[in-house]
Structure formats: C-alpha cells, structure tokens
Design an enzyme around this catalytic site. Structure first.
Site, PDB file in Angstrom:
ATOM      1  N   ASP A  10       0.851  -1.180   0.000  1.00 43.24           N
ATOM      2  CA  ASP A  10       0.000   0.000   0.000  1.00 43.24           C
ATOM      3  C   ASP A  10       0.893   1.237   0.000  1.00 43.24           C
ATOM      4  O   ASP A  10       2.094   1.140   0.261  1.00 43.24           O
ATOM      5  CB  ASP A  10      -0.898  -0.001   1.255  1.00 43.24           C
ATOM      6  CG  ASP A  10      -1.798   1.228   1.308  1.00 43.24           C
ATOM      7  OD1 ASP A  10      -2.423   1.541   0.284  1.00 43.24           O
ATOM      8  OD2 ASP A  10      -1.856   1.883   2.360  1.00 43.24           O
ATOM      9  N   SER A  11       0.292   2.391  -0.235  1.00 44.00           N
ATOM     10  CA  SER A  11       1.039   3.647  -0.161  1.00 44.00           C
ATOM     11  C   SER A  11       1.502   3.918   1.276  1.00 44.00           C
ATOM     12  O   SER A  11       2.385   4.732   1.485  1.00 44.00           O
ATOM     13  CB  SER A  11       0.160   4.786  -0.649  1.00 44.00           C
ATOM     14  OG  SER A  11      -1.048   4.806   0.085  1.00 44.00           O
ATOM     15  N   TYR A  42      -0.609   8.578  -2.254  1.00 39.39           N
ATOM     16  CA  TYR A  42      -0.635   8.340  -3.696  1.00 39.39           C
ATOM     17  C   TYR A  42      -1.860   9.020  -4.331  1.00 39.39           C
ATOM     18  O   TYR A  42      -1.865   9.295  -5.523  1.00 39.39           O
ATOM     19  CB  TYR A  42      -0.729   6.834  -3.985  1.00 39.39           C
ATOM     20  CG  TYR A  42       0.557   6.042  -3.827  1.00 39.39           C
ATOM     21  CD1 TYR A  42       1.702   6.589  -3.238  1.00 39.39           C
ATOM     22  CD2 TYR A  42       0.624   4.721  -4.276  1.00 39.39           C
ATOM     23  CE1 TYR A  42       2.865   5.834  -3.100  1.00 39.39           C
ATOM     24  CE2 TYR A  42       1.787   3.972  -4.151  1.00 39.39           C
ATOM     25  CZ  TYR A  42       2.900   4.530  -3.560  1.00 39.39           C
ATOM     26  OH  TYR A  42       4.044   3.778  -3.435  1.00 39.39           O
ATOM     27  N   GLY A  43      -2.884   9.261  -3.512  1.00 41.01           N
ATOM     28  CA  GLY A  43      -4.171   9.773  -4.027  1.00 41.01           C
ATOM     29  C   GLY A  43      -4.049  10.963  -4.964  1.00 41.01           C
ATOM     30  O   GLY A  43      -4.657  10.983  -6.027  1.00 41.01           O
ATOM     31  N   CYS A  73      -3.705  -1.014  -2.149  1.00 38.93           N
ATOM     32  CA  CYS A  73      -3.997   0.404  -2.372  1.00 38.93           C
ATOM     33  C   CYS A  73      -4.943   0.568  -3.566  1.00 38.93           C
ATOM     34  O   CYS A  73      -4.647   0.105  -4.672  1.00 38.93           O
ATOM     35  CB  CYS A  73      -2.679   1.126  -2.645  1.00 38.93           C
ATOM     36  SG  CYS A  73      -2.855   2.880  -2.968  1.00 38.93           S
ATOM     37  N   ASN A  74      -6.057   1.252  -3.347  1.00 39.61           N
ATOM     38  CA  ASN A  74      -7.012   1.471  -4.431  1.00 39.61           C
ATOM     39  C   ASN A  74      -6.409   2.335  -5.537  1.00 39.61           C
ATOM     40  O   ASN A  74      -6.637   2.091  -6.716  1.00 39.61           O
ATOM     41  CB  ASN A  74      -8.267   2.166  -3.899  1.00 39.61           C
ATOM     42  CG  ASN A  74      -9.123   1.247  -3.060  1.00 39.61           C
ATOM     43  OD1 ASN A  74     -10.146   0.766  -3.507  1.00 39.61           O
ATOM     44  ND2 ASN A  74      -8.708   0.978  -1.830  1.00 39.61           N
ATOM     45  N   THR A  75      -5.638   3.357  -5.133  1.00 39.38           N
ATOM     46  CA  THR A  75      -5.059   4.263  -6.133  1.00 39.38           C
ATOM     47  C   THR A  75      -4.048   3.513  -7.001  1.00 39.38           C
ATOM     48  O   THR A  75      -4.008   3.671  -8.221  1.00 39.38           O
ATOM     49  CB  THR A  75      -4.406   5.479  -5.445  1.00 39.38           C
ATOM     50  OG1 THR A  75      -5.330   6.018  -4.491  1.00 39.38           O
ATOM     51  CG2 THR A  75      -4.039   6.549  -6.437  1.00 39.38           C
ATOM     52  N   GLU A 152      -5.962   9.002   9.625  1.00 39.92           N
ATOM     53  CA  GLU A 152      -4.596   8.890  10.164  1.00 39.92           C
ATOM     54  C   GLU A 152      -4.488   9.575  11.535  1.00 39.92           C
ATOM     55  O   GLU A 152      -3.640   9.238  12.339  1.00 39.92           O
ATOM     56  CB  GLU A 152      -3.579   9.467   9.175  1.00 39.92           C
ATOM     57  CG  GLU A 152      -3.590   8.721   7.869  1.00 39.92           C
ATOM     58  CD  GLU A 152      -2.280   8.070   7.485  1.00 39.92           C
ATOM     59  OE1 GLU A 152      -1.258   8.387   8.099  1.00 39.92           O
ATOM     60  OE2 GLU A 152      -2.302   7.232   6.563  1.00 39.92           O
ATOM     61  N   CYS A 184     -11.245   3.034  -0.830  1.00 36.69           N
ATOM     62  CA  CYS A 184      -9.957   3.529  -0.319  1.00 36.69           C
ATOM     63  C   CYS A 184      -9.635   2.740   0.944  1.00 36.69           C
ATOM     64  O   CYS A 184     -10.537   2.446   1.745  1.00 36.69           O
ATOM     65  CB  CYS A 184     -10.056   5.018  -0.007  1.00 36.69           C
ATOM     66  SG  CYS A 184      -8.593   5.705   0.791  1.00 36.69           S
ATOM     67  N   THR A 185      -8.356   2.435   1.092  1.00 35.76           N
ATOM     68  CA  THR A 185      -7.915   1.618   2.228  1.00 35.76           C
ATOM     69  C   THR A 185      -8.339   2.171   3.586  1.00 35.76           C
ATOM     70  O   THR A 185      -8.558   1.420   4.522  1.00 35.76           O
ATOM     71  CB  THR A 185      -6.381   1.561   2.231  1.00 35.76           C
ATOM     72  OG1 THR A 185      -5.877   2.889   2.050  1.00 35.76           O
ATOM     73  CG2 THR A 185      -5.862   0.653   1.151  1.00 35.76           C
ATOM     74  N   HIS A 186      -8.431   3.495   3.684  1.00 43.04           N
ATOM     75  CA  HIS A 186      -8.678   4.115   4.993  1.00 43.04           C
ATOM     76  C   HIS A 186     -10.143   4.104   5.420  1.00 43.04           C
ATOM     77  O   HIS A 186     -10.455   4.218   6.594  1.00 43.04           O
ATOM     78  CB  HIS A 186      -8.203   5.571   4.975  1.00 43.04           C
ATOM     79  CG  HIS A 186      -6.722   5.728   4.996  1.00 43.04           C
ATOM     80  ND1 HIS A 186      -5.912   5.191   4.022  1.00 43.04           N
ATOM     81  CD2 HIS A 186      -5.901   6.346   5.878  1.00 43.04           C
ATOM     82  CE1 HIS A 186      -4.657   5.496   4.296  1.00 43.04           C
ATOM     83  NE2 HIS A 186      -4.617   6.193   5.417  1.00 43.04           N
TER      84      HIS A 186
HETATM   85  N1  DGL Z   1      -3.985   3.808   0.034  1.00 39.89           N
HETATM   86  C1  DGL Z   1      -4.662   4.853  -0.684  1.00 39.89           C
HETATM   87  C2  DGL Z   1      -5.857   4.259  -1.430  1.00 39.89           C
HETATM   88  O1  DGL Z   1      -6.416   3.237  -1.071  1.00 39.89           O
HETATM   89  C3  DGL Z   1      -5.101   5.970   0.233  1.00 39.89           C
HETATM   90  C4  DGL Z   1      -3.957   6.806   0.770  1.00 39.89           C
HETATM   91  C5  DGL Z   1      -3.174   7.540  -0.299  1.00 39.89           C
HETATM   92  O2  DGL Z   1      -3.690   8.514  -0.889  1.00 39.89           O
HETATM   93  O3  DGL Z   1      -2.051   7.121  -0.561  1.00 39.89           O
HETATM   94  O4  DGL Z   1      -6.263   4.805  -2.411  1.00 39.89           O
END
Ligand code: DGL
Length: 266
Positions: A10-11, A42-43, A73-75, A152, A184-186
């Site tokens: 993940d990012s 990464y977003g 990571c979705n992005t 976060e 998104c992971t969060h």
């Molecule tokens: N992990 C990113 C996602 O799932 C979220 C955090 C980021 O922007 O890196 O898209």
C-alpha cells in the site's frame, strides 16, 4: 512455493485493513507487507508516478520471494494493476474488481456510489469494473481526499469528520444510491460514521473483505495455498520511512500491536 509469503502493499498504513482481512480469511498464510510511508499519499499523484512507485514495490516484494502480490492500495490498483500484472511472474490481485463485484451483488436499484481518492475517482476504474459486470448500473463517484488525514489522526467519530462526511456524501444521498463502495484503504475505519450519514437503507461495501475472498479463491485455483502451520508469527512489516508512526497508527488499522517493523527506503 506454497510456503512462500504473500506480498501485500500500500502507499502507507491504510493497506493494513486489507492485511487484517487476509489474516482473518487465510490464517495459514504468511504475509510480507510493504507500506510506502516515505511517499504517501498516492491519491493526489499522477498515474505515471503511482505506476513507477508501484513497480518499484513489486520488484522489492519479488526479491523477497513472494508467491503472489495483493495491491491493497485502491489508487495503485486504479493506475497500475495492468502494468504490474504484465511485469510480474507471480499473480497480482487488486482491490477494485472484488469491490465492484460485491457492489453489483448488493445493489437492488443499480444505483451505486463510489468514494475514493482523487486519483481513484479520476481514473474511472471502479465505474468501468462495475459496468463490465452490470452495463445498466448508474455509478456516482465522489472523491473524499480529506478522509485519509482524518483517519490517520484517528478522528473516526470527531465532529469535524462528521461535518466533512455530510458535505462529501450529500450528492450521493441526493442520487439515492443504495450501495456505497468504500474505495480507499482508509475508509473502513469510518464505517460507523459513513453508515450513519448515509442512513440504514444504504449498504456499505468494504473492498478489504471482498479482496481477501478473491485472494483466497485465486490461491486455491492456482494450488498455491499454504498447507502447514503458519500464523501471525510469520508476518513481516516493512516501510520506506517513519516506522514509529506506522507502528502506532498501524495498530488501529490492524486491530493488534505491530511487533517488528523494518525500514527499507526504495
Ligand atoms: N492507500 C490509498 C488508497 O487506497 C489511500 C492513501 C493515499 O492517498 O495514498 O487509495
């Protein structure tokens, strides 16, 4: 090969929601988790940059001998999954297709909401994945960039989080979506708040859980499931920077303490 670890990346910290779902679904597997904490988020970054970072992480995980890679990571999934799959000698699974599949299964009306980072939403990846499964689906996407820093900070129920959530989700409520994909992971950490804001008639789809099921299916199909003991002792956590923050906030994502965290700058 079956005893080799599963690579998850993940990012940063967020992908631990996916790691947690994998631990629950596949308790015999060992996981090596890489969080790119030096370069998060990464977003807001360009597709090219996210693809480059993701490729570097894939190379790192392959060097560590993983048998498959999960892009938590979705992005990264949105921008890089195809490129990673072409590059990789081992299977690579992303989070978007499983989330889309669950959304299509859950919707009654075909009116589906998707929330994610600016990059994920701009890529249109969820919309394409949903429409490939149900051509007449109506997909309403909304970037929610402020959710990542709120999570976060562990502001899951803070009044500021509620105010922002109401603002972001208003167009989706107006569009009367009956399913909301947490792209998104969060976002799984905001589930109680998001559910309250959307109301009881809207079902939330958590990509983390769906991805763990998809990974289990893929490992089984390829006869790659770990067959022996295993368990949480074999998990490894690696970050590219700021190990104390990862350890502290990561515990919230994972639901348990993070014992050892290695730092490897890429
Ligand atoms: N992990 C990113 C996602 O799932 C979220 C955090 C980021 O922007 O890196 O898209």
């Amino acid at each position: 090969m079956n005893a080799a670890p599963l690579g998850v990346f993940d990012s940063g910290i967020g992908g631990l929601t996916v790691a947690r779902a994998l631990f629950e679904r596949l308790p015999r597997e060992s996981v090596i988790y890489f969080g790119d904490t030096a370069r998060v988020p990464y977003g807001p970054k360009s597709p090219d940059t996210v693809r480059r970072y993701s490729g570097e992480i894939l190379a790192f995980l392959l060097k560590r001998g993983v048998k498959a890679v999960v892009v938590a990571c979705n992005t990264s999934t949105a921008h890089a999954l195809g490129a990673l799959q072409r590059q990789s000698p081992v299977p690579v699974v992303g989070v978007i297709e499983p989330g889309a599949r669950a959304a299509v299964a859950a919707t009654r009306t075909g009116n589906i909401g998707v929330i994610g980072t600016a990059g994920t939403v701009a890529s249109g990846a969820y919309e394409r994945a949903i429409k490939a499964l149900r051509a007449d689906a109506c997909v309403h996407s909304q970037p929610c960039p402020l959710f990542v820093p709120l999570v976060e900070e562990a502001w899951f129920e803070h009044p500021a989080a509620e105010l922002i959530a109401r603002e972001y989700l208003e167009p989706l409520k107006r569009a009367r979506v009956d399913v909301l994909v947490l792209g998104c992971t969060h976002y799984p950490l905001l589930k109680p708040l998001l559910s309250r804001v959307m109301g009881p008639d809207v079902q939330l789809v958590d990509s983390a859980e769906e991805t763990a099921t998809a990974v289990a299916r893929e490992l089984e199909r390829l006869d790659l499931l770990a067959n022996g003991g295993g368990g949480s002792n074999n998990h490894r956590f690696v970050v590219s920077d700021d190990e104390p923050h990862f350890r502290k906030v990561g515990a919230l994502f994972l639901g348990e303490k993070l014992k050892q965290v290695e730092v490897v700058p890429l």
